[in-house]
Design a protein around this motif. Structure first.
Motif, PDB file in Angstrom:
ATOM      1  N   UNK A   1       0.856  -1.179   0.000  1.00 23.56           N
ATOM      2  CA  UNK A   1       0.000   0.000   0.000  1.00 23.56           C
ATOM      3  C   UNK A   1       0.896   1.234   0.000  1.00 23.56           C
ATOM      4  N   UNK A   2       0.933   1.933  -1.105  1.00 25.84           N
ATOM      5  CA  UNK A   2       1.812   3.091  -1.218  1.00 25.84           C
ATOM      6  C   UNK A   2       1.051   4.409  -1.127  1.00 25.84           C
ATOM      7  N   UNK A   3      -0.272   4.379  -1.168  1.00 27.97           N
ATOM      8  CA  UNK A   3      -1.056   5.605  -1.127  1.00 27.97           C
ATOM      9  C   UNK A   3      -0.813   6.343   0.188  1.00 27.97           C
ATOM     10  N   UNK A   4      -0.444   7.617   0.102  1.00 28.17           N
ATOM     11  CA  UNK A   4      -0.145   8.483   1.245  1.00 28.17           C
ATOM     12  C   UNK A   4       1.118   8.081   2.003  1.00 28.17           C
ATOM     13  N   UNK A   5       1.880   7.121   1.460  1.00 27.75           N
ATOM     14  CA  UNK A   5       3.073   6.666   2.173  1.00 27.75           C
ATOM     15  C   UNK A   5       4.049   7.821   2.376  1.00 27.75           C
ATOM     16  N   UNK A   6       4.495   7.978   3.616  1.00 30.33           N
ATOM     17  CA  UNK A   6       5.497   8.978   3.918  1.00 30.33           C
ATOM     18  C   UNK A   6       4.933  10.318   4.361  1.00 30.33           C
ATOM     19  N   UNK A   7       3.657  10.580   4.098  1.00 28.98           N
ATOM     20  CA  UNK A   7       3.095  11.863   4.528  1.00 28.98           C
ATOM     21  C   UNK A   7       1.688  11.721   5.095  1.00 28.98           C
ATOM     22  N   UNK A   8       1.413  10.566   5.676  1.00 27.15           N
ATOM     23  CA  UNK A   8       0.092  10.311   6.251  1.00 27.15           C
ATOM     24  C   UNK A   8      -0.211  11.263   7.398  1.00 27.15           C
ATOM     25  N   UNK A   9       0.779  11.522   8.267  1.00 25.59           N
ATOM     26  CA  UNK A   9       0.550  12.406   9.413  1.00 25.59           C
ATOM     27  C   UNK A   9       0.153  13.808   8.961  1.00 25.59           C
ATOM     28  N   UNK A  10       0.826  14.311   7.926  1.00 28.98           N
ATOM     29  CA  UNK A  10       0.533  15.651   7.435  1.00 28.98           C
ATOM     30  C   UNK A  10      -0.883  15.731   6.866  1.00 28.98           C
ATOM     31  N   UNK A  11      -1.265  14.713   6.071  1.00 31.92           N
ATOM     32  CA  UNK A  11      -2.598  14.699   5.470  1.00 31.92           C
ATOM     33  C   UNK A  11      -3.669  14.601   6.558  1.00 31.92           C
ATOM     34  N   UNK A  12      -3.439  13.751   7.550  1.00 36.05           N
ATOM     35  CA  UNK A  12      -4.402  13.611   8.637  1.00 36.05           C
ATOM     36  C   UNK A  12      -4.535  14.922   9.406  1.00 36.05           C
ATOM     37  N   UNK A  13      -3.428  15.618   9.612  1.00 34.96           N
ATOM     38  CA  UNK A  13      -3.458  16.895  10.316  1.00 34.96           C
ATOM     39  C   UNK A  13      -4.292  17.911   9.548  1.00 34.96           C
ATOM     40  N   UNK A  14      -4.095  18.000   8.227  1.00 34.14           N
ATOM     41  CA  UNK A  14      -4.909  18.914   7.415  1.00 34.14           C
ATOM     42  C   UNK A  14      -6.393  18.602   7.576  1.00 34.14           C
ATOM     43  N   UNK A  15      -6.712  17.329   7.425  1.00 33.18           N
ATOM     44  CA  UNK A  15      -8.120  16.935   7.410  1.00 33.18           C
ATOM     45  C   UNK A  15      -8.784  17.193   8.758  1.00 33.18           C
ATOM     46  N   UNK A  16      -8.120  16.789   9.843  1.00 37.08           N
ATOM     47  CA  UNK A  16      -8.715  16.945  11.161  1.00 37.08           C
ATOM     48  C   UNK A  16      -8.862  18.406  11.552  1.00 37.08           C
ATOM     49  N   UNK A  17      -7.996  19.266  11.018  1.00 39.53           N
ATOM     50  CA  UNK A  17      -8.105  20.706  11.287  1.00 39.53           C
ATOM     51  C   UNK A  17      -9.119  21.394  10.379  1.00 39.53           C
ATOM     52  N   UNK A  18      -9.720  20.620   9.469  1.00 47.94           N
ATOM     53  CA  UNK A  18     -10.701  21.194   8.565  1.00 47.94           C
ATOM     54  C   UNK A  18     -10.093  21.976   7.424  1.00 47.94           C
ATOM     55  N   UNK A  19      -8.794  21.755   7.158  1.00 50.27           N
ATOM     56  CA  UNK A  19      -8.132  22.469   6.068  1.00 50.27           C
ATOM     57  C   UNK A  19      -8.372  21.753   4.735  1.00 50.27           C
ATOM     58  N   UNK A  20      -8.485  22.524   3.690  1.00 44.57           N
ATOM     59  CA  UNK A  20      -8.762  22.013   2.355  1.00 44.57           C
ATOM     60  C   UNK A  20      -7.444  21.756   1.629  1.00 44.57           C
ATOM     61  N   UNK A  21      -7.353  20.623   0.950  1.00 47.71           N
ATOM     62  CA  UNK A  21      -6.175  20.324   0.137  1.00 47.71           C
ATOM     63  C   UNK A  21      -6.624  19.664  -1.157  1.00 47.71           C
ATOM     64  N   UNK A  22      -5.761  19.692  -2.153  1.00 45.02           N
ATOM     65  CA  UNK A  22      -6.082  19.106  -3.459  1.00 45.02           C
ATOM     66  C   UNK A  22      -5.407  17.755  -3.588  1.00 45.02           C
ATOM     67  N   UNK A  23      -6.095  16.822  -4.229  1.00 44.89           N
ATOM     68  CA  UNK A  23      -5.551  15.494  -4.460  1.00 44.89           C
ATOM     69  C   UNK A  23      -5.640  15.157  -5.947  1.00 44.89           C
ATOM     70  N   UNK A  24      -4.500  14.804  -6.531  1.00 49.43           N
ATOM     71  CA  UNK A  24      -4.437  14.371  -7.930  1.00 49.43           C
ATOM     72  C   UNK A  24      -4.082  12.894  -7.937  1.00 49.43           C
ATOM     73  N   UNK A  25      -4.854  12.078  -8.682  1.00 49.61           N
ATOM     74  CA  UNK A  25      -4.600  10.642  -8.726  1.00 49.61           C
ATOM     75  C   UNK A  25      -4.564  10.136 -10.157  1.00 49.61           C
ATOM     76  N   UNK A  26      -3.729   9.165 -10.419  1.00 56.78           N
ATOM     77  CA  UNK A  26      -3.721   8.471 -11.711  1.00 56.78           C
ATOM     78  C   UNK A  26      -4.928   7.548 -11.736  1.00 56.78           C
ATOM     79  N   UNK A  27      -5.866   7.792 -12.667  1.00 57.10           N
ATOM     80  CA  UNK A  27      -7.064   6.952 -12.752  1.00 57.10           C
ATOM     81  C   UNK A  27      -7.051   6.044 -13.976  1.00 57.10           C
ATOM     82  N   UNK A  28      -6.176   6.340 -14.939  1.00 61.52           N
ATOM     83  CA  UNK A  28      -6.059   5.474 -16.117  1.00 61.52           C
ATOM     84  C   UNK A  28      -4.651   5.610 -16.674  1.00 61.52           C
TER      85      UNK A  28
END
Length: 375
Positions: A1-28
């Protein structure tokens, strides 16, 4: 599982604080591409960039679009491919084609994202769907599957039920990707004939937890293999019945150290087709029972260390124990690829190179000596 690997704490901090962030994903992904389906880059509330969708080829262009989405623009779908005009700016120099979905994430747009974060942190399976995905963007209806319990809705009970089935199937096969669901209730892959007016395109992101690497034998080679295996994303276990050698201090990079007879451990620990079992003891008292236990499991890779003399003697013992020729083909012995390495670290590289090649159905030859896509 490599999704969010290495920066999970930062992403969780943004989300729990109600901060908005952008996510770009390879879908095809079509043809050769640097990173797999589901690879992600995030742009934080202060403009910081985390992760990658292409290994560098199109990061600048994706970042620019992500900042626009973060500033209030609707979700976007961008396609990047090779051309002489843009290959060195926003094109893929590898010659493939990537479709990138770029969206904003916060408590309003994805209230169940906290569930995703929790499962990623614990290494537990989770899948979620985003869609409908169009050529220009995506809506933000989502369903998250936690085991057999879906959360969220697309506003239609029948559609929710069908999507939940797709999520379960995607988790079972560990496969993320685009799916088309027809309104008449029949689903198929994205490559099906186009019926835009009667279908929805959905992106399912399936995270099944890290594959396991079980190393039998508490040796210096085991320490190197556990360390490199962990760096490659495996959940690593070192197993040895000798308590004086099987200690956490000797294997600081292993997720766990088990003091138990290896054959007994292999008989009761969870093993699936993604599991690699490496038996490094080269001692018949440990090797033969461990190989027999490994062969009774669905492990995708079984490798055994030893010289060619040890290999032939072990094979004789395994035949005497009733192992068939067909079963013997599952055992990679002597273990690893022919790299000529002598140190524990070089041996670990040889072993993991063989595991990766087998997992991807590749030859292990030099890329210069083979034809076809690199990825």
């Amino acid at each position: 599982m490599t999704f969010l690997k290495g920066f999970l704490d930062q992403v969780e901090d943004w989300f729990l604080k109600g901060q908005r962030f952008a996510m770009a994903r390879v879908v095809e992904s079509i043809g050769s591409s640097p990173l797999p389906i589901g690879a992600a880059m995030l742009v934080g509330p202060n403009g910081e960039a985390l992760g990658s969708v292409s290994g560098g080829c199109v990061e600048g262009a994706v970042y620019h679009t992500a900042t626009e989405v973060l500033s209030g623009a609707p979700p976007r779908t961008e396609r990047y491919g090779y051309s002489d005009a843009d290959a060195l700016s926003v094109g893929l120099t590898c010659g493939g084609i990537l479709t990138i979905l770029i969206e904003a994430i916060d408590r309003d747009t994805f209230p169940h994202f906290e569930e995703v974060i929790a499962h990623v942190r614990e290494g537990e399976p989770v899948a979620w769907v985003t869609g409908p995905v169009t050529t220009t963007g995506a809506e933000v209806h989502r369903i998250v599957l936690d085991g057999n319990k879906p959360s969220g809705t697309f506003g239609d009970a029948a559609l929710d039920t069908e999507i939940a089935g797709l999520l379960k199937s995607s988790l079972h096969h560990s496969a993320s990707g685009l799916h088309r669901i027809f309104k008449r209730g029949v689903s198929c892959s994205i490559g099906a004939p186009d019926e835009e007016s009667n279908s929805l395109n959905l992106f399912i992101h399936a995270l099944t937890g890290p594959p396991r690497l079980i190393v039998v034998g508490a040796s210096s080679h085991a320490a190197a293999l556990a360390s490199l295996g962990r760096a490659l994303g495996y959940h690593t276990t070192v197993c040895d019945a000798r308590p004086v050698f099987a200690t956490g201090e000797r294997f600081p990079d292993s997720h766990e150290v088990v003091r138990e007879w290896p054959d007994r451990y292999l008989m009761h620990t969870p093993i699936d087709a993604r599991t690699a079992i490496c038996i490094l003891t080269h001692d018949a008292r440990f090797d033969v029972p461990a190989v027999l236990a490994a062969l009774a499991s669905p492990a995708g890779y079984i490798g055994v260390m030893g010289s060619r003399t040890t290999h032939h003697d072990r094979n004789r013992r395994l035949c005497e124990a009733g192992v068939t020729t067909e079963q013997m083909r599952r055992v990679h012995s002597p273990i690893g690829l022919d790299l000529g390495g002598r140190t524990a670290e070089e041996t670990a590289l040889s072993i993991l190179a063989e595991i990766v090649a087998l997992r991807n159905g590749r030859s292990g030859k030099a890329l210069a000596a083979v034809h076809g896509p690199i990825h």
